[in-house]
Structure formats: structure tokens, C-alpha cells
Design a protein around this motif. Structure first.
Motif, PDB file in Angstrom:
ATOM      1  N   ASP A 154       0.834  -1.198   0.000  1.00 19.37           N
ATOM      2  CA  ASP A 154       0.000   0.000   0.000  1.00 19.37           C
ATOM      3  C   ASP A 154       0.870   1.249   0.000  1.00 19.37           C
ATOM      4  O   ASP A 154       2.053   1.197   0.347  1.00 19.37           O
ATOM      5  N   LYS A 175      -0.021   5.305   1.268  1.00 18.58           N
ATOM      6  CA  LYS A 175      -1.004   6.263   1.787  1.00 18.58           C
ATOM      7  C   LYS A 175      -0.276   7.551   2.131  1.00 18.58           C
ATOM      8  O   LYS A 175       0.667   7.529   2.925  1.00 18.58           O
ATOM      9  N   ASP A 176      -0.714   8.644   1.538  1.00 20.41           N
ATOM     10  CA  ASP A 176      -0.092   9.954   1.780  1.00 20.41           C
ATOM     11  C   ASP A 176       1.416   9.912   1.575  1.00 20.41           C
ATOM     12  O   ASP A 176       2.183  10.485   2.352  1.00 20.41           O
ATOM     13  N   GLU A 178      -0.749   3.937  -8.588  1.00 19.65           N
ATOM     14  CA  GLU A 178      -0.719   5.241  -7.922  1.00 19.65           C
ATOM     15  C   GLU A 178       0.656   5.902  -7.942  1.00 19.65           C
ATOM     16  O   GLU A 178       0.774   7.099  -8.185  1.00 19.65           O
TER      17      GLU A 178
END
Length: 161
Positions: free
Chosen positions: A79, A81-82, A124
Motif C-alpha cells: 500500500d 497512503k499519503d 498510484e
């Protein structure tokens, strides 16, 4: 999950922040992950086959896993995130342990374990490099051939000797 290879580490300018660069094994995306200087050195040591006189932290963890009969079987980058990446160590027993990607990569290089990355992370944070930009990637590889772990040492702190 997509398998990735470790291209290497470098220092990003002007921030002077080390990054590790991963590349899809069967694809054109690259994944840069900003890491700490200690982890950059650990990854560079593993890639260059440097064996320290005493085990460093990643060497110790590898030895502990092997001694307990539960070796590392796979690293998963799961993952982002930010701008913070997350990874999981998958052990031979099937147990999973949350870890930083930089530590996970350093350990995977020492154990010869496969590194995989979630498709969503590559979507991403991955960068597609068209064929015409492969020159730049080749220059980066040449740079990596010349870099030494000492290049990641920061300035001496007061009192360091």
C-alpha cells in the motif's frame, strides 16, 4: 501482485534524500521509494555483496529467521497512503509481519526472496518510462555501478568520531 526487481539506490538532488528504485519484471513501470540513509546503505551493501565483519541488523534478522526454520519467502509492497509505503514480510510458515519497504527490500536482497508489489501501488506511485527515456534509466544504472555505501553517509554530527 506484480514482481519487481531492485534497480538500485541513489541520492535525489537537491533534497539529498536517498531513494530505492524498483522496476516491474514484466512491464514498463518504475517505482521510486524515498528511504533513509541507513537503509540505503544496507540495500547498497547487499547489492554489492559487501559482507561486514559483524552482522548488521538485516543480516541478523536473516540469520534469526533461518536459525528458527522460518525463512523469508516473499516481500509484498502492499500500500501507499499519503506518500508512505507499506510492506509485508511473508515467512515460510505463512506468517505475515508488517514492515517498512526499505527494511523488507534489504532483507529480500540478503535472502534472495521475491519482491512483489500491489497493482494499486504501481498504478498510484509507479512511473511509466517510455522506450525513448530508457537512456536516462541506463545512465541511472551506470551511476549505480559507481556509487558506494559511503556516498549515503551524512555529515558528521558533533561528537562523532
Amino acid at each position: 501482485m506484480r514482481e519487481v526487481d531492485v534497480i538500485g539506490v541513489r541520492v535525489e538532488m537537491p533534497s539529498n534524500q536517498p531513494i530505492v528504485l524498483l522496476r516491474e519484471v514484466s512491464g514498463e513501470r518504475y517505482l521510486p521509494i524515498w528511504i533513509g540513509a541507513v537503509e540505503a546503505t544496507a540495500i547498497a551493501f547487499a547489492q554489492q555483496g559487501v559482507v561486514p565483519p559483524r552482522p548488521l541488523t538485516h543480516d541478523l534478522l536473516k540469520d534469526v529467521l533461518e536459525a528458527t526454520g522460518n525463512p523469508l519467502s516473499e516481500v509484498r509492497i502492499t500500500d501507499v497512503k499519503d506518500g508512505v509505503f507499506y510492506a509485508t514480510l511473508v515467512l515460510g510458515s505463512g506468517a505475515e509481519v508488517s514492515a517498512r519497504p526499505s527494511d523488507s527490500i534489504a532483507l529480500a536482497l540478503r535472502t534472495g526472496s521475491r519482491i512483489v508489489c500491489a497493482e494499486g501501488v504501481l498504478d498510484e506511485a509507479g512511473l511509466a518510462v517510455p522506450a525513448e527515456q530508457e537512456d536516462e534509466v541506463e545512465k541511472f544504472r551506470e551511476f549505480l555501478d559507481q556509487v558506494t555505501p559511503e556516498d549515503f553517509e551524512g555529515p558528521a554530527e558533533p561528537g562523532d568520531s
